[in-house]
Scaffold this active site. Structure first.
Site, PDB file in Angstrom:
ATOM      1  N   ASP A 291      -5.547   7.534 -17.284  1.00 19.88           N
ATOM      2  CA  ASP A 291      -6.558   8.143 -16.577  1.00 19.88           C
ATOM      3  C   ASP A 291      -6.264   8.985 -15.676  1.00 19.88           C
ATOM      4  O   ASP A 291      -5.420   8.537 -14.909  1.00 19.88           O
ATOM      5  CB  ASP A 291      -7.224   7.340 -17.146  1.00 19.88           C
TER       6      ASP A 291
ATOM      7  N   ASP B  33     -15.913  -5.300 -17.220  1.00 21.13           N
ATOM      8  CA  ASP B  33     -16.787  -5.495 -19.330  1.00 21.13           C
ATOM      9  C   ASP B  33     -15.608  -5.984 -20.350  1.00 21.13           C
ATOM     10  O   ASP B  33     -16.358  -5.378 -21.213  1.00 21.13           O
ATOM     11  CB  ASP B  33     -17.927  -4.883 -19.074  1.00 21.13           C
TER      12      ASP B  33
ATOM     13  N   GLU C  95     -15.133   2.559 -22.279  1.00 25.71           N
ATOM     14  CA  GLU C  95     -16.312   1.524 -21.978  1.00 25.71           C
ATOM     15  C   GLU C  95     -16.521   0.944 -23.234  1.00 25.71           C
ATOM     16  O   GLU C  95     -16.106   1.576 -24.391  1.00 25.71           O
ATOM     17  CB  GLU C  95     -17.478   2.123 -21.776  1.00 25.71           C
TER      18      GLU C  95
END
Length: 262
Positions: free
Chosen positions: A70, A139, A146
């Protein structure tokens, strides 16, 4: 799925570096070995060990092509927090990889979507990625995918959550407002299309994510859980990250790895 539990971060990184070097050294095909790479704090120890091995003549990167996971959208290459800057400072400047073999998404592309499509096409032109090294967030996000990102997603523009902005603010004067709110990122599907995936998980703050990756169901809430569907996924972790695993799961993977070494 294979889970390799090491005593601490340093031993986890040494194991992962040895594994990657072994795969590169065993590669006998005419085409280059294609390696996917992450940024962040987790792989730093792996990069340091691979650089040491390269200088010692234990592995060469002359026939390796890399694709990074990324890049922040809107950060130029020379920005100290760009992932292009990170990779050259922490890894590429310390090994013998040809500059033209390094591929990193362009955060300053005039057409970000076209840049992402170009990246996917270039990965495909090499026959796909042989081994994708990665890390995950607390997470469970894989790259900048995400929670609730499609598990079949491809390289594209990603909006970053508040939690990610806060977590990454440590690199931006501890000010979340200075963190770019978007990034270009490979997709979950881009990663899981790789022949092998090796994910680093270290620290107690990632214990829930490790448990979700290994013991939970496959879910978009934990994009790391897509690893359960991969036929050659490995998680290398330290003891601190194992705090949420059940005792039986923990003992199972220790037992399996012990038998692998016999």
């Amino acid at each position: 799925m294979r889970v390799v539990i090491q005593e601490n971060y340093d031993k986890m990184c040494k194991w992962a570096a040895d594994y990657i070097a072994g795969k590169i050294n065993a590669h006998k095909e005419d085409r280059p070995f294609v390696l996917g790479l992450p940024t962040g704090s987790s792989p730093l120890g792996v990069y340091a060990e691979l650089a040491r091995m390269n200088k010692a003549g234990e592995v060469t990167f002359k026939n390796v092509v890399t694709f990074n996971m990324d890049e922040y959208l809107g950060l130029p290459r020379d920005h100290e927090q760009s992932y292009w800057y990170f990779m050259w400072s922490n890894f590429f400047d310390h090994i013998d990889i040809p500059k033209e073999n390094v591929n990193i998404l362009n955060g300053m592309a005039e057409d970000p979507e076209a840049e992402c499509a170009r990246y996917e096409a270039k990965i495909a032109s090499y026959g796909g990625i042989d081994l994708f090294l990665g890390g995950i967030g607390a997470d469970g996000h894989l790259a900048f995918n995400e929670p609730f990102t499609s598990l079949t997603s491809r390289t594209g523009v990603r909006d970053l959550t508040t939690d990610t902005l806060i977590a990454n603010s440590r690199f931006f004067d501890n000010d979340p407002t200075k963190v770019p709110t978007q990034a270009l990122s490979v997709g979950v599907g881009t990663v899981t299309d790789s022949k092998e995936v090796l994910i680093l998980i270290n620290g107690h703050h990632k214990a829930r994510a490790l448990a979700a990756s290994v013991e939970g169901g496959v879910s978009q809430k934990w994009t790391c859980s897509a690893l359960q569907l991969h036929q050659a996924a490995i998680i290398a972790c330290d003891e601190a990250a194992c705090g949420e695993l059940t005792v039986d799961t923990y003992k199972y993977f220790l037992d399996i790895e012990k038998k692998e070494r016999l």
